[in-house]
Design an enzyme around this catalytic site. Structure first.
Site, PDB file in Angstrom:
ATOM      1  N   GLN A   1      -5.003  -2.304   5.135  1.00 34.98           N
ATOM      2  CA  GLN A   1      -4.856  -3.625   4.541  1.00 34.98           C
ATOM      3  C   GLN A   1      -3.945  -3.581   3.316  1.00 34.98           C
ATOM      4  OE1 GLN A   1      -5.661  -6.498   5.610  1.00 34.98           O
ATOM      5  NE2 GLN A   1      -5.219  -7.749   3.805  1.00 34.98           N
ATOM      6  N   GLU A   2      -4.047  -2.526   2.543  1.00 37.54           N
ATOM      7  CA  GLU A   2      -3.256  -2.420   1.324  1.00 37.54           C
ATOM      8  C   GLU A   2      -1.774  -2.184   1.608  1.00 37.54           C
ATOM      9  OE1 GLU A   2      -4.016  -2.979  -1.702  1.00 37.54           O
ATOM     10  OE2 GLU A   2      -6.179  -2.785  -1.913  1.00 37.54           O
ATOM     11  N   SER A   3      -1.478  -1.302   2.575  1.00 39.07           N
ATOM     12  CA  SER A   3      -0.080  -0.859   2.716  1.00 39.07           C
ATOM     13  C   SER A   3       0.381  -0.601   4.134  1.00 39.07           C
ATOM     14  CB  SER A   3       0.110   0.436   1.922  1.00 39.07           C
ATOM     15  OG  SER A   3      -0.636   1.500   2.525  1.00 39.07           O
ATOM     16  N   TYR A  26      -9.819 -10.556   1.658  1.00 33.37           N
ATOM     17  CA  TYR A  26      -9.599  -9.106   1.613  1.00 33.37           C
ATOM     18  C   TYR A  26     -10.833  -8.368   2.110  1.00 33.37           C
ATOM     19  CZ  TYR A  26      -8.742  -4.534  -0.738  1.00 33.37           C
ATOM     20  OH  TYR A  26      -8.572  -3.201  -1.044  1.00 33.37           O
ATOM     21  N   GLN A  60      -9.144  -0.005   4.570  1.00 30.22           N
ATOM     22  CA  GLN A  60      -8.664  -0.465   3.276  1.00 30.22           C
ATOM     23  C   GLN A  60      -7.198  -0.065   3.062  1.00 30.22           C
ATOM     24  OE1 GLN A  60     -10.690   1.232  -0.111  1.00 30.22           O
ATOM     25  NE2 GLN A  60     -10.300  -0.577  -1.372  1.00 30.22           N
TER      26      GLN A  60
END
Length: 322
Positions: A49-51, A153, A46
């Site tokens: 994927q976010e940053s 996502y 996660q």
């Protein structure tokens, strides 16, 4: 508080492909959650994927930091977890722990909801779009929602979790205090060794005592969230058996129940010493098939290794059954 000797052992594992400054916080966030579907690899995938693990990441809609919190959401979940005096979505420790708290809550909601798709999928959808959208659609929003942003996502994170996985949990059969303790301890496979760190509540930072806890000339334990050998054992049996803190004291507390090597069962305690019982420096859990689960030394992680190579064979002192 005394801790156990910082002795040499074999090999180790952990999260793969995760920057060190994120890894310790991911493991701590995972350990703080009581939801079975929370895993370190879920949090790592996660964050990627976010940053892409960039602390300075910022989206065009105002999401901030490595876990991409919007200011309003951060106000609910953010705390000064790294103790630097600032409650900031840009701080790795604060961000990862807030991510863990939010995901743990969402996983709990997912389990209670009864919606299809599995708790991880539902929680990820709630993190991305808000739990209200999950309730609106009775599950993960479809591809038609927000041009597929939330749907994709969820799918991307679930498909990339494997790349971050370290050693898996042990497959432990049977019931009773020994198997249950071993099963609980196995949830910490891959957790860093931290001299003096950890306890009944799970991983924590440790300390250096002038001899132990150092790595490459610096005090590693004071900045590493992890376990040492006896805290792992203490955590495994707590609260049913409230074992004392150090390897030597754990031997003293259980030495009236010795176990021969040929009679070892999962969850039995194995001890190593430089001589008499007063010189015991290491404890591990028997994992079956001539293997042990242990926290070996600074620079390594909680691991499963062959009994014969866990510590110097000549130092083996004996085994007990709590």
């Amino acid at each position: 508080m005394q801790a156990d000797a910082d002795v040499r052992g074999d090999g180790g594992g952990g999260l793969r492909g995760v920057p060190e400054e994120f890894r310790t916080w991911i493991l701590k966030a995972d350990a703080a959650c009581d939801q079975p579907s929370m895993t370190p690899s879920l949090l790592a995938a996660q964050l990627y994927q976010e940053s892409k693990f960039r602390p300075t990441a910022q989206s065009n809609v105002g999401a901030q930091g490595p876990a991409q919190f919007m200011p309003g959401t951060w106000a609910t979940w953010g705390r000064d977890d790294d103790g630097n005096g600032e409650n900031s979505p840009w701080d790795i420790g604060d961000a990862v722990m807030a991510q863990g708290r939010m995901m743990c809550s969402l996983l709990g909601q997912a389990v209670s909801s009864g919606y299809p798709g599995g708790p991880q999928s539902l929680a990820l959808a709630g993190y991305n779009a808000g739990w209200g959208r999950v309730e609106q659609y009775g599950g993960v929003p479809p591809r038609t929602f927000a041009n597929g942003e939330t749907y994709n996502y969820v799918q991307i994170i679930l498909s990339t979790m494997k790349r971050f996985e370290g050693p898996g949990k042990l497959e432990v059969s049977g019931s009773g205090s020994g198997p249950n303790a071993l099963r609980k301890a196995s949830s910490l496979l891959g957790t860093p060794y931290s001299y003096g760190g950890g306890g009944p509540q799970g991983p924590s930072t440790g300390f250096c005592d002038g001899t132990n806890g150092y790595l490459n000339g610096r005090c590693d334990a004071s900045s590493t969230v992890g376990m040492d050998c006896s805290s792992l054992v203490q955590y495994a049996y707590w609260p049913d058996s409230k074992l004392p803190r150090t390897a030597a004291s754990q031997y003293s507390a259980t030495s009236d129940r010795p176990v021969a090597k040929g009679d070892l069962k999962p969850g039995d305690l194995l001890f190593w010493s430089h001589g008499p019982s007063s010189s015991i420096y290491h404890v591990a859990l028997y994992a079956g098939d001539d293997k042990v689960l242990q926290a070996p030394r600074t620079g390594r992680n909680v691991e499963v290794v062959a009994l014969a190579s866990a510590m110097p064979a000549g130092d083996y002192h004996g085994a007990t059954r709590p």
